[in-house]
Structure formats: structure tokens, C-alpha cells
Scaffold this active site. Sequence first.
Site, mmCIF file in Angstrom:
data_model
loop_
_atom_site.group_PDB
_atom_site.id
_atom_site.type_symbol
_atom_site.label_atom_id
_atom_site.label_comp_id
_atom_site.label_asym_id
_atom_site.label_seq_id
_atom_site.Cartn_x
_atom_site.Cartn_y
_atom_site.Cartn_z
ATOM 1 N N PRO A 88 -7.281 2.855 6.164
ATOM 2 C CA PRO A 88 -7.762 3.030 4.789
ATOM 3 C C PRO A 88 -8.487 1.781 4.271
ATOM 4 C CG PRO A 88 -5.373 3.398 4.918
ATOM 5 C CD PRO A 88 -5.818 2.901 6.255
ATOM 6 N N GLU A 115 3.076 2.096 7.348
ATOM 7 C CA GLU A 115 2.222 1.277 6.480
ATOM 8 C C GLU A 115 1.067 0.655 7.253
ATOM 9 O OE1 GLU A 115 2.609 1.336 3.117
ATOM 10 O OE2 GLU A 115 4.113 2.813 3.708
ATOM 11 N N ARG A 152 -21.488 14.630 19.432
ATOM 12 C CA ARG A 152 -22.752 15.310 19.122
ATOM 13 C C ARG A 152 -23.967 14.495 19.544
ATOM 14 N NH1 ARG A 152 -22.517 19.285 15.858
ATOM 15 N NH2 ARG A 152 -24.588 18.857 15.034
ATOM 16 N N ASP A 167 -30.543 17.400 12.398
ATOM 17 C CA ASP A 167 -29.793 17.862 11.251
ATOM 18 C C ASP A 167 -30.135 17.046 10.020
ATOM 19 O OD1 ASP A 167 -27.923 15.787 11.608
ATOM 20 O OD2 ASP A 167 -26.576 17.065 12.762
HETATM 21 C C1 9D3 Z 1 0.893 5.545 1.031
HETATM 22 C C2 9D3 Z 1 0.778 4.256 1.750
HETATM 23 N N1 9D3 Z 1 -0.256 3.438 1.127
HETATM 24 C C3 9D3 Z 1 0.388 2.431 0.292
HETATM 25 C C4 9D3 Z 1 -0.288 2.291 -1.025
HETATM 26 C C5 9D3 Z 1 -1.071 2.746 2.131
HETATM 27 C C6 9D3 Z 1 -1.463 3.588 3.284
HETATM 28 C C7 9D3 Z 1 -0.992 3.295 4.554
HETATM 29 C C8 9D3 Z 1 -1.339 4.087 5.626
HETATM 30 C C9 9D3 Z 1 -2.297 4.683 3.121
HETATM 31 C C10 9D3 Z 1 -2.651 5.476 4.196
HETATM 32 C C11 9D3 Z 1 -2.164 5.192 5.438
HETATM 33 C C12 9D3 Z 1 -2.524 6.050 6.613
HETATM 34 N N2 9D3 Z 1 -3.960 6.324 6.650
HETATM 35 C C13 9D3 Z 1 -4.723 6.006 7.694
HETATM 36 O O1 9D3 Z 1 -4.224 5.510 8.674
HETATM 37 C C14 9D3 Z 1 -6.150 6.235 7.623
HETATM 38 C C15 9D3 Z 1 -6.979 6.795 6.593
HETATM 39 C C16 9D3 Z 1 -6.680 7.325 5.297
HETATM 40 O O2 9D3 Z 1 -5.533 7.392 4.820
HETATM 41 N N3 9D3 Z 1 -7.730 7.771 4.540
HETATM 42 C C17 9D3 Z 1 -9.010 7.739 4.977
HETATM 43 N N4 9D3 Z 1 -9.339 7.260 6.161
HETATM 44 C C18 9D3 Z 1 -8.313 6.790 6.956
HETATM 45 S S1 9D3 Z 1 -8.534 6.127 8.462
HETATM 46 C C19 9D3 Z 1 -6.938 5.850 8.690
#
Ligand code: 9D3
Length: 248
Positions: A88, A115, A152, A167
Site C-alpha cells: 500500500p 502489517e 498482455r 487498446d
Molecule cells: C489495515 C492495516 N493498515 C494499517 C493502517 C495497513 C495495511 C497493511 C497491509 C494495509 C493493507 C495491507 C495489505 N495490502 C497490501 O499488501 C497491498 C495493497 C493494498 O492494500 N491496496 C492496494 N494495493 C496494494 S498492493 C499490496
Amino acid sequence: MKIEILTLFPELVEQVVRFGIPRKAVEAGVLTLSARDIRDYSPDRDRRIDDRPYGGGPGMVMEAEPLSQAIDAAKAAIGPATVIALSPQGEPLTQDWVRRLAREPGLILLCGRYEGPDERVMEAVDVELSLGDFVLSGGELPAMALVDAVSRWLPGALGHEQSAPNDSFAAGLLDHPHYTRPEHWRGAAVPEVLLSGDHAKVARWRLKQALGATWLKRPDLLAGLELNEEQTRLLREFIAEASVNGGT
Ligand code: 9D3
């Protein structure tokens, strides 16, 4: 292209090559994909790979050592590779990224759970990529999305279609609307131009609709483009017709 996915759910991510374009890419011999279970690199008898966060707080952290060993094993298996953490905190994944990554000889995709990984593992990571600003429970679905998107662009994967370079996203625009039979469906007709057999006229209409859809739904995309003379004229026509039709 060789892809290794490091995950706690190898049987989940292996499914991505059972369908569609990734499957065709594998069958064409231009893609190999294998999933590696991070737990196989746990030093513990109970295969644990997570522990409590230093500093306290909720959730668990993925330990550095098993992750690091999984990355090393993947490198040994496929050779030169770009290490990508799906996270994230990553840069948003774009079609530019997809095209760039499709030219690499190998990708190692690290899927976080809980986490996320111990920060010290990031030393071994070349780039962090995110699917966008929404919360998933792990990196597996983003890794599968990346494999699909990259497939792709592999030569031979699309077969006769060859539509990746065509595309609409390649032109930076949203797609135009599509229609198929029947010609009349629940009182709605197919736009007449599509029945005309005039290929140039159809192409102009499609470009105009693509420009119009982008203007309506994703003005942020349009702002990044330099429209040529014809495109500018077609978009002006679309906007004029939209306002006449009460669209704005
Ligand atoms: C709810 C936990 N959050 C604390 C505020 C942090 C968090 C940790 C781990 C949020 C999401 C994740 C798991 N997500 C991913 O590994 C992830 C992800 C995503 O959640 N959204 C968009 N792209 C991606 S790429 C990997």
C-alpha cells in the site's frame, strides 16, 4: 519472462495462469510462473514467519530472514530479476510501469500479509508498487493483477488479436462504447454509423466517443494529453452535442 511469486498462499496465486492471457503466454512459451511459499523458509518447526511489532501496537510483522531467503532462492531459480514488493506504500501501478516491467527478463513479486514485512527487507527490493488507495488484506491479488497486465505485452501471448498496443489506454484515452447483435434491444438501437460499413467514419466516431468518455469520466487523463487538430475538433463536437442533449 520468468516470474516468481513469494507468498503465504501459493495455491491462490498459481490460479492466475490457469485462465485467459497469462495461460496463453505460458502455452506460447513466453512466460513461466511459479509460486514459492514463504513458510518454506521459516527456521521454526511450526513454520512461523511473523512476529509482534517492536514498539508495540496491533497486528504482526513478517520476519526479515524467511523473506530474505525466499528472495535469494527465487533469484537462484530464475536469474536476473527485478524485485517488486506489492505494498500500500508503493507507487501506483500504471500502464507505463506494466510496459516497462514486461521488458524485464525476470520479476520476483513479494506479497505482504499482516502489517507487512520488516522494513529491513526493503534493502533487497527494487520497487514498491500499489494498486491504489484502498485497503486489501494482502499483496496476492495485486500480484495477480500485475501478472495479468504484464502477460498482455509478452510477444505471442495475445495470439491473433494483437490488441495490447491498440487498446485505448495505449493512447491515454478511455475506450469507446461497444455493441453487438441484436440491432434493436429493448427499444435501444445500435448507433447507425456502426452499420454503415464506412470504416473511416466508424474510426472517427470511435475516436470521438473515446475522447468524449475521457472528458466526461476521467478529465484528469485528458489534462495530460496533447490533442492533435482532428482530436480537438472531434472533442469539441462531442461537447457541443453533449450540451445540446442536456448532458452537461
Ligand atoms: C489495515 C492495516 N493498515 C494499517 C493502517 C495497513 C495495511 C497493511 C497491509 C494495509 C493493507 C495491507 C495489505 N495490502 C497490501 O499488501 C497491498 C495493497 C493494498 O492494500 N491496496 C492496494 N494495493 C496494494 S498492493 C499490496
